[in-house]
Design a protein around this motif. Structure first.
Motif, PDB file in Angstrom:
ATOM      1  N   PHE A  60       0.866  -1.182   0.000  1.00 57.47           N
ATOM      2  CA  PHE A  60       0.000   0.000   0.000  1.00 57.47           C
ATOM      3  C   PHE A  60       0.902   1.232   0.000  1.00 57.47           C
ATOM      4  O   PHE A  60       1.777   1.351   0.862  1.00 57.47           O
ATOM      5  CB  PHE A  60      -0.882   0.028   1.253  1.00 57.47           C
ATOM      6  CG  PHE A  60      -1.893  -1.081   1.346  1.00 57.47           C
ATOM      7  CD1 PHE A  60      -3.111  -0.989   0.695  1.00 57.47           C
ATOM      8  CD2 PHE A  60      -1.634  -2.217   2.098  1.00 57.47           C
ATOM      9  CE1 PHE A  60      -4.058  -2.002   0.792  1.00 57.47           C
ATOM     10  CE2 PHE A  60      -2.568  -3.237   2.213  1.00 57.47           C
ATOM     11  CZ  PHE A  60      -3.783  -3.127   1.545  1.00 57.47           C
ATOM     12  N   VAL A  61       0.679   2.141  -0.924  1.00 55.70           N
ATOM     13  CA  VAL A  61       1.577   3.303  -1.003  1.00 55.70           C
ATOM     14  C   VAL A  61       0.812   4.603  -1.249  1.00 55.70           C
ATOM     15  O   VAL A  61      -0.270   4.604  -1.835  1.00 55.70           O
ATOM     16  CB  VAL A  61       2.634   3.136  -2.125  1.00 55.70           C
ATOM     17  CG1 VAL A  61       3.619   2.026  -1.799  1.00 55.70           C
ATOM     18  CG2 VAL A  61       1.979   2.878  -3.480  1.00 55.70           C
ATOM     19  N   SER A  62       1.402   5.699  -0.772  1.00 56.16           N
ATOM     20  CA  SER A  62       0.950   7.052  -1.076  1.00 56.16           C
ATOM     21  C   SER A  62       2.160   7.876  -1.486  1.00 56.16           C
ATOM     22  O   SER A  62       3.304   7.493  -1.253  1.00 56.16           O
ATOM     23  CB  SER A  62       0.267   7.692   0.137  1.00 56.16           C
ATOM     24  OG  SER A  62      -1.071   7.291   0.226  1.00 56.16           O
ATOM     25  N   TYR A  63       1.883   9.015  -2.046  1.00 54.37           N
ATOM     26  CA  TYR A  63       2.945   9.867  -2.593  1.00 54.37           C
ATOM     27  C   TYR A  63       3.795  10.509  -1.500  1.00 54.37           C
ATOM     28  O   TYR A  63       5.015  10.548  -1.592  1.00 54.37           O
ATOM     29  CB  TYR A  63       2.291  10.942  -3.468  1.00 54.37           C
ATOM     30  CG  TYR A  63       3.234  11.718  -4.338  1.00 54.37           C
ATOM     31  CD1 TYR A  63       3.816  11.138  -5.464  1.00 54.37           C
ATOM     32  CD2 TYR A  63       3.532  13.045  -4.065  1.00 54.37           C
ATOM     33  CE1 TYR A  63       4.658  11.854  -6.287  1.00 54.37           C
ATOM     34  CE2 TYR A  63       4.377  13.772  -4.883  1.00 54.37           C
ATOM     35  CZ  TYR A  63       4.938  13.174  -5.989  1.00 54.37           C
ATOM     36  OH  TYR A  63       5.775  13.897  -6.801  1.00 54.37           O
ATOM     37  N   THR A  64       3.135  11.024  -0.441  1.00 51.59           N
ATOM     38  CA  THR A  64       3.879  11.706   0.624  1.00 51.59           C
ATOM     39  C   THR A  64       3.843  10.895   1.911  1.00 51.59           C
ATOM     40  O   THR A  64       2.973  10.041   2.112  1.00 51.59           O
ATOM     41  CB  THR A  64       3.285  13.100   0.917  1.00 51.59           C
ATOM     42  OG1 THR A  64       1.961  12.938   1.445  1.00 51.59           O
ATOM     43  CG2 THR A  64       3.244  13.955  -0.342  1.00 51.59           C
TER      44      THR A  64
END
Length: 388
Positions: A60-64
């Motif tokens: 699971f990833v986000s930009y910031t």
């Protein structure tokens, strides 16, 4: 948990893609307005995927860093981060540090392999073309999730959320009771938020209200890192930054330790990106054009260290879009970050948002709806709007 018809349809489509079509189509995109239950759907999706493949490891990833921490909290609350899964920034997942002989990080390089076999991206409208190309290079299936009601990226034509293959557009009854979600619907559908008090912490002031100026002054004077001040024009942004710094006791027009700043240009090697906010830890003049700086970036574990342009502060526009572009490649671009434009706020959220509503003459009705919707949905708990 009961799903709405559109949630169920999206879930079924993604599961079918994962079981039968991911080999021919590496990624699938899902757009969802605020209040449509994107995170809830992702949580249920993870449980269903575990039934299909018990050995599945999801990244699971986000930009910031800040967005990744919010995502991690939401997923852990729903107990869907399973053994082998990870929740992080995109960079932590796919890049590794380059060290010099002093063991100092001088850059980042793409990893040969990553520890997952499915990637789920949250807040995907922030992802630029370079990072997207690197993500695709692993030949791992990717589920892309974002809000297709927001403004597109400012520069360039790349936009993962421009035409999502799947959409969630039904606002849930519980979400509709949230006044911020209610105003986001007004903004998105009508390009308008009517003056009024919607809750103790959600209000649009009218210029005719007797307490407008007093309330505005108090809010700006009580600025803290939980506050996001948004506007349309760079002129307004500079004026607000100057006023807030004065109220907070900064006497010099130059950036000081403790100043809030915003990054204006991506630097993948240093893991800083356009729109990221931070607080100056240390800063000193190197020469007439550059500061040596340390900046604690919001939500990130490691501080930024590097040269930043002295000329960029209080400048009308980012210098990388001027004729001076070639002169500023050896350092990075920051400006004061107390007040920022709505375009720069994409991907950011804050407990309290103060919005100065401004419409550019050249804006179409559709663009203005997106602008206002993007601004309103930056607020987590409190929203105060001042009419332009």
């Amino acid at each position: 948990m009961n799903l709405s018809p559109d949630q169920q349809n999206v879930l079924d489509t993604i599961l079918l893609w994962f079981k039968e079509k991911k080999e021919e189509k590496q990624y699938i995109t899902l757009g969802g307005y605020a209040g449509t239950g994107k995170t809830t759907l992702v949580a249920i999706l993870r449980q269903e995927l575990a039934r299909i493949d018990k050995n599945l490891k999801v990244g699971f990833v986000s930009y910031t860093g800040k967005a990744a921490r919010v995502l991690k909290t939401k997923l852990k609350d729903q107990k869907v981060v399973l053994s082998g899964d990870s929740v992080s920034t995109i960079h932590a997942l796919i890049y590794s540090p380059i060290l010099n002989e002093k063991e100092e990080i001088i850059g980042w390089q793409i990893k040969d392999e990553i520890e997952c076999n499915l990637i789920i991206i949250d807040e995907a409208s922030m992802v630029d073309e370079t990072i997207w190309r690197h993500l695709l290079s692993y030949r791992i299936p990717i589920i892309v999730v974002g809000d297709h009601g927001q403004l597109p990226p400012i520069k360039g034509s790349f936009n993962l959320m421009q035409e999502p293959q799947l959409r969630l557009e039904e606002i849930h009854r519980q979400a509709r009771q949230n006044p911020i979600i209610g105003l986001s619907i007004q903004a998105r559908e009508h390009g308008l938020v009517r003056p009024g008090k919607y809750s103790p912490g959600v209000r649009k002031f009218s210029p005719e209200d007797y307490d407008t100026q007093e309330a505005m002054g108090e809010m700006l004077a009580n600025f803290n890192t939980d506050t996001l001040i948004l506007c349309g024009y760079n002129y307004t942004r500079r004026k607000l930054n100057k006023h807030i710094r004065s109220v907070l006791g900064f006497e010099s027009p130059e950036p000081q330790s403790g100043d809030r700043v915003i990054c204006l240009r991506n630097n993948h090697k240093k893991r800083i990106y356009n729109g990221m906010l931070g607080t100056v830890v240390r800063i000193k003049k190197k020469d007439a054009h550059w500061y040596e700086s340390e900046i604690s970036m919001d939500g990130e574990d490691k501080s930024y260290h590097g040269l930043i342009s002295a000329e960029q502060f209080n400048n009308e526009q980012p210098m990388n879009f001027t004729e001076k572009r070639s002169q500023i490649l050896k350092g990075d671009l920051f400006d004061f970050g107390y007040a920022i434009t709505v375009h720069k706020a994409q991907g950011s959220q804050a407990k309290r948002v103060i919005l100065f509503e401004e419409r550019f003459k050249q804006m179409t009705d559709e663009t203005y709806k997106r602008w206002l919707y993007t601004a309103v949905t930056r607020a987590e708990e409190e929203l105060y709007i001042f009419a332009g």
